[in-house]
Design an enzyme around this catalytic site. Structure first.
Site, short mmCIF file in Angstrom:
data_model
loop_
_atom_site.label_atom_id
_atom_site.label_comp_id
_atom_site.label_asym_id
_atom_site.label_seq_id
_atom_site.Cartn_x
_atom_site.Cartn_y
_atom_site.Cartn_z
N TYR A 1 0.86 -1.19 0.00
CA TYR A 1 0.00 0.00 0.00
C TYR A 1 0.89 1.23 0.00
O TYR A 1 1.86 1.30 0.75
CB TYR A 1 -0.88 -0.01 1.26
CG TYR A 1 -1.81 1.17 1.38
CD1 TYR A 1 -2.82 1.40 0.44
CD2 TYR A 1 -1.71 2.07 2.46
CE1 TYR A 1 -3.69 2.47 0.56
CE2 TYR A 1 -2.58 3.14 2.59
CZ TYR A 1 -3.58 3.34 1.64
OH TYR A 1 -4.44 4.40 1.77
N ASP B 1 9.07 2.94 0.06
CA ASP B 1 8.00 3.55 0.84
C ASP B 1 8.20 3.11 2.28
O ASP B 1 7.83 2.00 2.67
CB ASP B 1 6.64 3.11 0.31
CG ASP B 1 5.50 3.76 1.09
OD1 ASP B 1 5.77 4.33 2.16
OD2 ASP B 1 4.34 3.69 0.62
N LYS C 1 3.67 8.67 9.10
CA LYS C 1 3.42 8.07 10.41
C LYS C 1 4.36 8.61 11.51
O LYS C 1 4.14 9.69 12.00
CB LYS C 1 3.41 6.55 10.27
CG LYS C 1 2.30 6.14 9.26
CD LYS C 1 1.85 4.72 9.27
CE LYS C 1 0.54 4.62 8.47
NZ LYS C 1 0.60 3.86 7.25
C1 LIG Z 1 -0.02 4.38 5.88
C2 LIG Z 1 0.78 4.20 4.66
C3 LIG Z 1 0.70 5.11 3.60
C4 LIG Z 1 -0.31 6.21 3.56
O1 LIG Z 1 -0.11 7.14 4.56
P1 LIG Z 1 -1.35 8.10 4.98
O2 LIG Z 1 -0.73 9.03 5.96
O3 LIG Z 1 -2.39 7.20 5.53
O4 LIG Z 1 -1.79 8.78 3.76
C5 LIG Z 1 1.57 4.96 2.54
N1 LIG Z 1 2.47 3.96 2.51
C6 LIG Z 1 2.57 3.06 3.51
C7 LIG Z 1 3.61 2.00 3.43
C8 LIG Z 1 1.71 3.15 4.61
O5 LIG Z 1 1.78 2.23 5.56
#
Ligand SMILES: *Cc1c(COP(=O)(O)O)cnc(C)c1O
Length: 439
Positions: free
Chosen positions: A144, A239, A267
């Site tokens: 994701y 990511d 995060k």
């Molecule tokens: C949570 C998450 C996102 C998205 O972050 P948001 O602050 O919810 O938009 C993108 N990449 C990874 C790996 C994530 O865990």
């Protein structure tokens, strides 16, 4: 346990917001439970509107590695809030934050702050395309990267939880340049790159996948991606929205010693406020406006409240000792969970790294989306509800990680393991899909 107030609030919320929530997985639909409404939180404990207290393993989905309401973060916020909440004009805090990020994250020489992980990944992709002049991107099934259009293809937890294969609202033309391949399968990447490598702007990957439960990269996988990207002149994007500052001070790139060209953060970097960031090699970052032609902007980006919360959290984390402590707690918990599953005769595969973990209700091994999807989600739903009754709050989906924080003490973990013994016994007895077997 009584949930009258939460249940009533949920009814009100449903009249006003889609599904009563502002982000889908919170809703608890996947585990047959109406969401709790939280009143306050401290350390590893959350208290709902009915006054029930739980040990929390969600930690706001990752940011709260120090636990809720960490005194230094709260004090820093109090100090800054009296001076205004946002100016849209540069502040010292932004320099301090940027310096901290550059110091901590090995592959970042220059950074741009944004307001969410979604924005970070979306912007990194735009930059990769702008920098290389290529259109295609490769991502991996079950990873994701936020909900930007071009990245919302086979993208893990949220969609998996609700069994949504893709999503309406994204025209095919937008995702036609997105190629999604199985995670942990270098051969698939080699093949794809062999045919369209010269058109690929970037490969984006969660270096530890944490949005289909938790799936670790195979030995050599990240190194292989690095090599393939270099060969084809494509950028490698890590990511690290979850793994950054979590699995090591410098994230997965530090832990595995593999350097991406661009890194997405989110995060933890916001200390519980809405923040994201992307950064990387100076030569690439210099293509971002106003220095370069790749446009990306944000009204509230780098605002003092967010910078201050994030910075104080990163300051605490870089003092040392914390990562060892949390990993020890997580290991201790996972061993306990495994014993609990064995004693109940429930097949469970626990994947774990640093302070992240996931107990999949399947024999395993879980190495990609396909093997994760074999998990018995009905068993997870029972497990979730039985744990909740015993005062433990897990993510309301099989395909999410649990997050151990520095505020979880041995006593909390012991209570969690005890609850798991009881809860898994119930799971073993109900065995909804007849999958139960002797272990
Ligand atoms: C949570 C998450 C996102 C998205 O972050 P948001 O602050 O919810 O938009 C993108 N990449 C990874 C790996 C994530 O865990």
């Amino acid at each position: 346990m009584n949930w009258n107030i939460s249940n009533n609030l949920y009814k009100e919320a449903c009249k006003l917001m889609p599904g009563g929530v502002n982000s889908p997985v919170r809703s608890g639909r996947a585990v047959g439970f109406e969401p709790l409404f939280i009143k306050k939180a401290n350390g590893c404990h959350i208290t709902d509107e009915d006054g029930n207290v739980y040990i929390d393993y969600v930690g706001s989905w990752g940011p709260l590695i120090l636990g809720h309401s960490h005194p230094e973060v709260v004090a820093a916020l109090r100090d800054v809030v009296d001076r205004g909440t946002s100016y849209g004009i540069p502040t010292r805090l932004e320099i301090e934050m940027a310096r901290k990020v550059v110091e901590m994250v090995p592959a970042i020489d220059m950074v741009r702050m944004v307001n969410s992980g979604t924005e970070a990944a979306m912007s990194a992709i735009r930059l990769a395309r702008g920098y290389t002049g290529r259109k295609k991107i490769i991502k991996f099934n079950g990873c994701y990267h936020g909900h930007a259009d071009s990245l919302l293809v086979k993208s893990g937890s949220g969609l998996m939880t609700f069994g949504i294969p893709g999503t309406p609202g994204i025209p095919e033309e937008i995702v036609e340049h997105t190629i999604s391949l199985p995670y942990n399968d270098l051969e698939a990447v080699r093949q794809a790159m062999g045919s369209v490598g010269e058109e690929v702007a970037a490969i984006i990957v969660e270096p530890v996948a944490a949005n289909m439960g938790v799936v670790l990269p195979r030995v050599g996988y990240l190194e292989g991606l690095r090599r393939i990207c270099t060969e084809h002149g494509s950028l490698l994007i890590f990511d690290e929205v979850i793994t950054g500052f979590r699995i090591a001070p410098g994230g997965a790139q530090q832990l595995f010693g593999v350097m991406p060209d661009l890194t997405c953060l989110g995060k933890i970097i916001g200390g519980g406020l809405p923040v994201g960031a992307y950064g990387g090699k100076k030569e690439i970052m210099e293509h971002v406006a106003p220095l370069g032609p790749v446009y990306q902007a944000g009204t509230l980006s780098g605002n003092p409240l967010a910078m201050c919360a994030g910075l104080s959290m990163l300051n605490v984390l870089s003092r040392g000792g914390i990562y060892e402590q949390i990993e020890e707690m997580n290991t201790y918990m996972c061993v306990g969970l495994e014993e609990a599953a064995n004693s109940a005769g429930v097949p469970m595969t626990i994947n774990r790294i640093a302070s992240l973990g996931c107990g999949f209700f399947t024999k395993g091994p879980v190495i990609d989306l396909e093997s994760a999807a074999k998990s018995d989600t009905e068993s997870y739903a029972i497990f979730f509800r039985e744990m909740l009754k015993r005062g433990v709050y897990l993510a309301p989906s099989q395909f999410e990680a649990f997050f151990v924080s520095a505020a979880h003490e041995k006593e909390d973990i012991d209570r969690t393991i005890q609850a798991a013994f009881d809860a898994l016994k119930v799971v073993g007895q109900s065995c909804p899909s007849g999958e139960r077997e002797k272990v």
